[in-house]
Design a protein around this motif. Sequence first.
Motif, short mmCIF file in Angstrom:
data_model
loop_
_atom_site.label_atom_id
_atom_site.label_comp_id
_atom_site.label_asym_id
_atom_site.label_seq_id
_atom_site.Cartn_x
_atom_site.Cartn_y
_atom_site.Cartn_z
N PRO A 71 -4.30 -3.45 10.05
CA PRO A 71 -4.29 -2.46 8.97
C PRO A 71 -3.67 -3.02 7.69
N PRO A 72 -3.90 -2.37 6.55
CA PRO A 72 -3.35 -2.85 5.28
C PRO A 72 -1.86 -2.54 5.11
N VAL A 73 -1.24 -1.95 6.12
CA VAL A 73 0.19 -1.69 6.10
C VAL A 73 0.79 -2.22 7.40
N GLY A 74 2.10 -2.49 7.38
CA GLY A 74 2.74 -2.98 8.59
C GLY A 74 3.12 -4.44 8.49
N PRO A 75 3.68 -4.99 9.57
CA PRO A 75 4.20 -6.37 9.55
C PRO A 75 3.14 -7.44 9.37
N ALA A 76 1.87 -7.13 9.66
CA ALA A 76 0.80 -8.13 9.51
C ALA A 76 -0.06 -7.84 8.29
N VAL A 90 0.85 -1.20 0.00
CA VAL A 90 0.00 0.00 0.00
C VAL A 90 0.88 1.24 0.00
N VAL A 91 0.72 2.06 -1.03
CA VAL A 91 1.54 3.27 -1.14
C VAL A 91 0.71 4.54 -1.07
N ASP A 92 -0.61 4.40 -1.13
CA ASP A 92 -1.46 5.58 -1.05
C ASP A 92 -2.84 5.20 -0.51
N GLU A 93 -3.68 6.19 -0.35
CA GLU A 93 -5.01 5.97 0.21
C GLU A 93 -5.86 5.08 -0.68
N SER A 94 -5.68 5.22 -1.98
CA SER A 94 -6.44 4.39 -2.91
C SER A 94 -6.09 2.91 -2.74
N GLY A 95 -4.81 2.63 -2.58
CA GLY A 95 -4.39 1.25 -2.39
C GLY A 95 -4.93 0.66 -1.11
N GLY A 154 -7.67 1.62 0.40
CA GLY A 154 -9.10 1.43 0.20
C GLY A 154 -9.41 0.18 -0.59
N GLY A 155 -8.56 -0.11 -1.58
CA GLY A 155 -8.77 -1.31 -2.37
C GLY A 155 -8.64 -2.58 -1.56
N LEU A 156 -7.63 -2.63 -0.69
CA LEU A 156 -7.45 -3.81 0.15
C LEU A 156 -8.57 -3.95 1.18
N LEU A 157 -9.03 -2.83 1.71
CA LEU A 157 -10.12 -2.89 2.68
C LEU A 157 -11.41 -3.38 2.01
N LEU A 158 -11.58 -3.03 0.73
CA LEU A 158 -12.75 -3.51 0.00
C LEU A 158 -12.65 -5.02 -0.22
N ILE A 159 -11.45 -5.50 -0.53
CA ILE A 159 -11.24 -6.95 -0.67
C ILE A 159 -11.52 -7.64 0.65
N ARG A 160 -11.09 -7.01 1.76
CA ARG A 160 -11.36 -7.59 3.08
C ARG A 160 -12.86 -7.77 3.29
N GLY A 161 -13.62 -6.72 2.99
CA GLY A 161 -15.07 -6.81 3.17
C GLY A 161 -15.68 -7.88 2.30
N LEU A 162 -15.17 -7.99 1.08
CA LEU A 162 -15.69 -8.98 0.15
C LEU A 162 -15.39 -10.40 0.62
#
Length: 209
Positions: free
Chosen positions: A182-187, A101-106, A108-116
């Motif tokens: 979160p979509p960033v970090g070690p996990a 994840v390098v920006d807010e859009s990225g 948001g995309g991962l969080l949408l995949i999480r919800g899906l």
Amino acid sequence: METKARTLTERRKAATQLDIAQAAAELFTELGPDAVTTEAIAQRAGVALRTFYRYFRSKEDAVAPLLSVGAEGWRALLAAADPDAAPVDAISAAIHGSLLVVDESGAGGLLLIRGLLRAAQTDSALRGVWFRVNGESEDLLRVVVGERAEPDAAPATTALVAAAATAAIRIALEVWALTDDPPVGPAAPAELAVAAFRALAAGLPISGR
């Protein structure tokens, strides 16, 4: 000129399909699979219902383009990697780059995949689409991996590498989706997927450039 026109048409179709996929994923996340209708997806996407059915057979099938985009992106990263890089390193870098994840859009995309993926826990049709997209990605990845392998590389090895890479990403996203990390970090998915692939690759006879 005709070729350019066809290309533009295909791009427009792909953009429309992705808009519908985004709308479907948002609604599945917000309302749950049972409460979502094809009419609601079409309305959210701003298209006519007949347009929806021109591209998709069911409401669950509509999310496939969204899931495929990530797979296409990481295959492209691998194809563009340094041809002299070790296979494990090149694949790991492509996996990491596609999920990083390098920006807010990225994010948001991962969080949408999480919800899906969370919604898919209670919907067999959604799970079916998820596994189908992963299977299709694995088949396409075999070609990319094969291009990086030595000429005498066994087809079974190429297939195993593609399967390991695909499974690493799939499992990382599935595991992460069930947490609140979160979509960033070690996990984050990028780190989980690389760790999973390297663990699987340790038992593979990977050679080549």
